[in-house]
Write an enzyme that holds these catalytic residues in place. Structure first.
Site, PDB file in Angstrom:
ATOM      1  N   SER A 185      -6.536  -3.708  18.307  1.00  0.00           N
ATOM      2  CA  SER A 185      -5.975  -3.141  16.902  1.00  0.00           C
ATOM      3  C   SER A 185      -7.139  -1.768  16.402  1.00  0.00           C
ATOM      4  CB  SER A 185      -5.952  -4.524  15.212  1.00  0.00           C
ATOM      5  OG  SER A 185      -5.717  -4.314  14.151  1.00  0.00           O
ATOM      6  N   GLU A 314       4.719  -8.253  16.401  1.00  0.00           N
ATOM      7  CA  GLU A 314       3.553  -7.581  15.023  1.00  0.00           C
ATOM      8  C   GLU A 314       3.403  -7.831  13.888  1.00  0.00           C
ATOM      9  OE1 GLU A 314       0.300  -6.444  16.391  1.00  0.00           O
ATOM     10  OE2 GLU A 314       1.325  -5.427  18.434  1.00  0.00           O
ATOM     11  N   HIS A 434       1.012  -9.940  16.049  1.00  0.00           N
ATOM     12  CA  HIS A 434      -0.392  -9.062  15.899  1.00  0.00           C
ATOM     13  C   HIS A 434      -1.171 -10.246  17.133  1.00  0.00           C
ATOM     14  CE1 HIS A 434      -2.941  -5.287  15.263  1.00  0.00           C
ATOM     15  NE2 HIS A 434      -3.980  -6.596  14.841  1.00  0.00           N
TER      16      HIS A 434
END
Length: 541
Positions: A185, A314, A434
């Site tokens: 990320s 995600e 995610h």
């Protein structure tokens, strides 16, 4: 536990042998300072060199976290004095590949410690692991477009850590000429910033970027001075002079700064990941990290071996219970809010953009928060996946190898969903969100009661495979140099002719043209909206 001493440039450090949760021991040095504490007059300044100490400094406990709102405890934690790293090595002799972890958290939260990122699993391999803290939020990214606070201090902290490692890692059994950055990320976005910045040149040699690249919408803040003025006004102060702003904000305790930071974003900004503070062009700095427009630098691509990829779904992480109240506040204008990142720069074309979004994600129906899976798919593609594909398309023109992957293993015992308080009934059957690969790389000690990989179980096999792929790459630049019972297929890099990829699931699968229909849909949307096709068009200088 037994003590070990290592001499670094600044003095002697005491570490210890610790027992891993997987049964093996390794050597740990925790809470190692790599720059001067950014306190007092050094708040909002670039990191300063670390001063030597006398005697032996204990490196047995992790240092303080950087000031932040902690998503897991729902409290404000940390302080200004936080520039520490944690190092793990099998031995102090030899010369091993070094893997430096940059944590995610939207440049606003997280740390390099063992609560979420303990290196026990990785220490089964012959590498040196380093996890770093860096300043977050306003303390790491206040940008006044003036040398008083020129932005990107958090990214410069990362560079300071790499410089410290370059000088000292050999004393811990690491090879200073074989350093791999890996991050997830915001940590992955950070890695690409460092790949492109002149300040980080020569400090590392490869990178692994999990669910983050410069071409995601939240990778940088476009109007930092406007946001800084809004922030100061929230304290009831009408200050516009940059030096006065800095002097005033230095008088406020770090926790108060973070508390106000949590209050200034609107629900719409929060859902669309419009950050109050994050990376920026910093050409007013005496030592700029990003001296040119970010889109211009990104077009040049990456000239070292890289792994880039994402999880299968995600956007499922956006259905945490913490987000539900924010969605509720947008009910009356949800569709407009959800599409704002696409329509803001092309309001006259909103109807055409909306039609494309409805057609692909919602079967032609209005955009609503239900069914959640449809919106999760849209927001995940918008905020993460389409950006990864745009960057990979740029890399297809480069000579250095780029390996594309999708992590699609949906564990029935997902630690990540527990961590982020994802409401599984809203995303049932929707899959891998995610950050779901992280607990297969790291032991999340904060959630030890939820982590138990049975030998031979699918969870254990996926973890072993992922760690082997990542550490193979760190060692050789090739994630699959040898095929065996664990690594069962060759992972080919992308080329001009073929967009190869690896799917990481209970088994490994290879293919071409990953998520092609989605990519084509977004190309049509971007041609209409002109929000990103101009900025990140492969091959354009």
């Amino acid at each position: 536990m037994s003590d070990l001493l290592v001499k670094v440039e600044q003095g002697l450090l005491r570490g210890a042998v610790v027992k891993s949760v997987v049964g093996e021991s390794y050597i740990a040095f925790k809470g190692v300072p790599y720059a001067a504490p950014p306190v007092g007059k050094l708040r909002f300044k670039d990191p300063e060199p670390l001063q030597p100490w006398t005697g032996i400094r204990d490196a047995l406990e992790e240092g303080p976290k950087c000031a932040q709102f902690n998503l897991f405890t729902k409290s404000i934690i940390g302080d200004d004095d936080c520039l520490y790293l944690n190092l793990a090595t099998p031995s102090l002799t030899g010369s091993r590949p070094v893997m430096v972890w940059i944590h995610g958290g939207l440049f606003s939260y997280g740390d390099g410690g063992s609560d979420i990122y303990s290196p026990d699993y990785l220490m089964k391999t012959d590498i040196v692991h380093v996890g770093i803290n860096y300043r977050l939020g306003i303390l790491g990214f206040l940008q006044l477009e003036h040398e008083a606070a020129s932005g990107n201090m958090g990214l410069k902290d990362q560079i300071a850590a790499l410089k410290w490692l370059k000088e000292n890692i050999a004393q811990f059994g690491g090879d200073p000429n074989n350093i791999t950055l890996f991050g997830q990320s915001a940590g992955a976005v950070s890695a690409q910033y460092l790949l492109l910045s002149p300040l980080a040149k020569g400090l590392f040699h490869k990178a692994i970027m999990q669910s983050g690249v410069l071409s995601v919408p939240w990778a940088y803040v476009s109007e930092p001075l406007k946001m800084a003025h809004r922030y100061v006004a929230a304290f009831g102060k009408d200050i516009t002079d940059q030096n006065e702003i800095v002097e005033y904000l230095r008088t406020i305790p770090a926790h108060k700064l973070i508390e106000m930071q949590t209050k200034i974003s609107t629900p719409e900004e929060t859902i669309n990941l419009v950050l109050p503070f994050g990376p920026t062009v910093d050409n007013k700095s005496m030592r700029p990290l990003m001296p040119k427009p970010i889109e211009e630098l990104a077009q040049k691509g990456i000239d070292v071996p890289v792994i880039i990829g994402y999880t299968a779904h995600e956007g499922a992480i956006f259905f945490s219970r913490d987000f539900q109240p924010k969605y509720a506040k947008l009910d009356k204008n949800f569709e407009a809010s959800a599409l704002r990142p696409l329509t803001a720069k092309a309001p006259s074309k909103a109807a055409v953009i909306l039609q494309e979004i409805r057609k692909f994600y919602f079967d032609g129906k209005p955009v609503t928060k239900y069914p959640a899976a449809n919106y999760a798919r849209y927001i995940g593609d918008l905020q993460f996946i389409r950006g990864v594909h745009r960057m990979v398309d740029i890399q297809r023109e480069k000579k250095s190898p780029t390996y594309l992957y999708r992590f699609a293993y949906d564990s029935p015992r997902s630690v990540t969903k527990i961590m982020y308080n994802v409401d599984e009934k809203d995303v049932i059957g929707f899959g891998v969100s995610h950050a779901e690969e992280n607990p297969f790389l790291f032991y999340p000690s904060m959630y030890r009661e939820h982590v138990k990989m049975e030998p031979g179980s699918p969870d254990q096999m996926v973890s072993d495979r992922l760690i082997r792929l990542w550490t193979n790459f760190a060692k050789t630049g090739n994630p699959t140099p040898l095929i065996d019972d664990l690594i069962t297929t060759v992972w080919k890099p992308v080329t001009k002719a073929t967009k190869n990829y690896l799917e990481i699931n209970e088994e490994l699968f290879t293919g071409e043209d990953l998520d092609e229909e989605m990519c084509e849909t977004w190309k049509r949307i971007e041609m209409v909206s002109n929000t990103s096709s101009e900025r990140f068009h492969p091959g354009r200088s």
